[in-house]
Design a protein around this motif. Structure first.
Motif, mmCIF file in Angstrom:
data_model
loop_
_atom_site.group_PDB
_atom_site.id
_atom_site.type_symbol
_atom_site.label_atom_id
_atom_site.label_comp_id
_atom_site.label_asym_id
_atom_site.label_seq_id
_atom_site.Cartn_x
_atom_site.Cartn_y
_atom_site.Cartn_z
ATOM 1 N N GLU A 16 0.826 -1.208 0.000
ATOM 2 C CA GLU A 16 0.000 0.000 0.000
ATOM 3 C C GLU A 16 0.863 1.261 0.000
ATOM 4 O O GLU A 16 1.842 1.362 0.752
ATOM 5 C CB GLU A 16 -0.931 0.004 1.216
ATOM 6 N N GLY A 17 0.496 2.202 -0.869
ATOM 7 C CA GLY A 17 1.213 3.458 -0.964
ATOM 8 C C GLY A 17 2.466 3.414 -1.821
ATOM 9 O O GLY A 17 3.123 4.443 -2.013
ATOM 10 N N ARG A 18 2.823 2.252 -2.353
ATOM 11 C CA ARG A 18 4.055 2.107 -3.142
ATOM 12 C C ARG A 18 3.771 1.927 -4.635
ATOM 13 O O ARG A 18 4.667 1.603 -5.400
ATOM 14 C CB ARG A 18 4.855 0.893 -2.642
ATOM 15 N N GLU A 19 2.518 2.158 -5.043
ATOM 16 C CA GLU A 19 2.100 1.854 -6.417
ATOM 17 C C GLU A 19 2.904 2.626 -7.471
ATOM 18 O O GLU A 19 3.343 2.034 -8.460
ATOM 19 C CB GLU A 19 0.595 2.129 -6.587
ATOM 20 N N GLU A 20 3.077 3.915 -7.283
ATOM 21 C CA GLU A 20 3.798 4.709 -8.293
ATOM 22 C C GLU A 20 5.275 4.329 -8.331
ATOM 23 O O GLU A 20 5.883 4.251 -9.404
ATOM 24 C CB GLU A 20 3.609 6.203 -8.051
ATOM 25 N N GLU A 21 5.850 4.078 -7.174
ATOM 26 C CA GLU A 21 7.237 3.626 -7.097
ATOM 27 C C GLU A 21 7.389 2.281 -7.812
ATOM 28 O O GLU A 21 8.375 2.032 -8.508
ATOM 29 C CB GLU A 21 7.647 3.517 -5.628
ATOM 30 N N PHE A 22 6.399 1.415 -7.642
ATOM 31 C CA PHE A 22 6.403 0.115 -8.317
ATOM 32 C C PHE A 22 6.407 0.290 -9.834
ATOM 33 O O PHE A 22 7.178 -0.362 -10.541
ATOM 34 C CB PHE A 22 5.193 -0.724 -7.891
ATOM 35 N N VAL A 23 5.543 1.169 -10.339
ATOM 36 C CA VAL A 23 5.469 1.386 -11.793
ATOM 37 C C VAL A 23 6.831 1.840 -12.321
ATOM 38 O O VAL A 23 7.306 1.342 -13.350
ATOM 39 C CB VAL A 23 4.362 2.399 -12.148
ATOM 40 N N GLU A 24 7.484 2.746 -11.625
ATOM 41 C CA GLU A 24 8.811 3.217 -12.058
ATOM 42 C C GLU A 24 9.837 2.092 -12.005
ATOM 43 O O GLU A 24 10.667 1.957 -12.908
ATOM 44 C CB GLU A 24 9.255 4.418 -11.223
#
Length: 102
Positions: A16-24
């Motif tokens: 949770e909360g790491r979605e954008e970091e994951f995409v990068e």
């Protein structure tokens, strides 16, 4: 021939909360793949509408052997690990195309 095409397909349940970091991180992983001697075709990352922490990625490769070579590359564990570290669950797999219909 359809039976010769190989795919990587992975389920990623992101913390949770790491979605954008994951995409990068996933984009960085794919850039790494493109620099391998036998790179994949396009990579696709999709995100669930119902569960925004759930992603799937899929990418075609020329052969199962190319996928095996990618996974045995010395940097592969580090690069894949950067993506997996952002996840509660990661299930990568190797698949062979069976059939495509219009």
């Amino acid at each position: 021939m359809e039976g010769d095409t190989a795919y990587t397909l992975a389920l990623w349940r992101v913390k949770e909360g790491r979605e954008e970091e994951f995409v990068e991180a996933w984009k960085g992983l794919f850039a790494y793949f493109l620099n391998l001697p036998n790179p994949p075709g396009t990579g696709t990352l999709v995100r669930s509408v119902e569960d925004p922490r759930l992603f799937y990625s899929i990418g075609p490769w020329r052969s199962i052997e190319d996928i095996q070579r990618m996974r045995s590359d010395p940097r592969a564990p580090e690069m894949i690990g950067k993506v997996e570290d952002l996840c509660e669950e990661a299930k990568p797999g190797t698949f062979r195309l069976v059939v495509t219909v219009p």
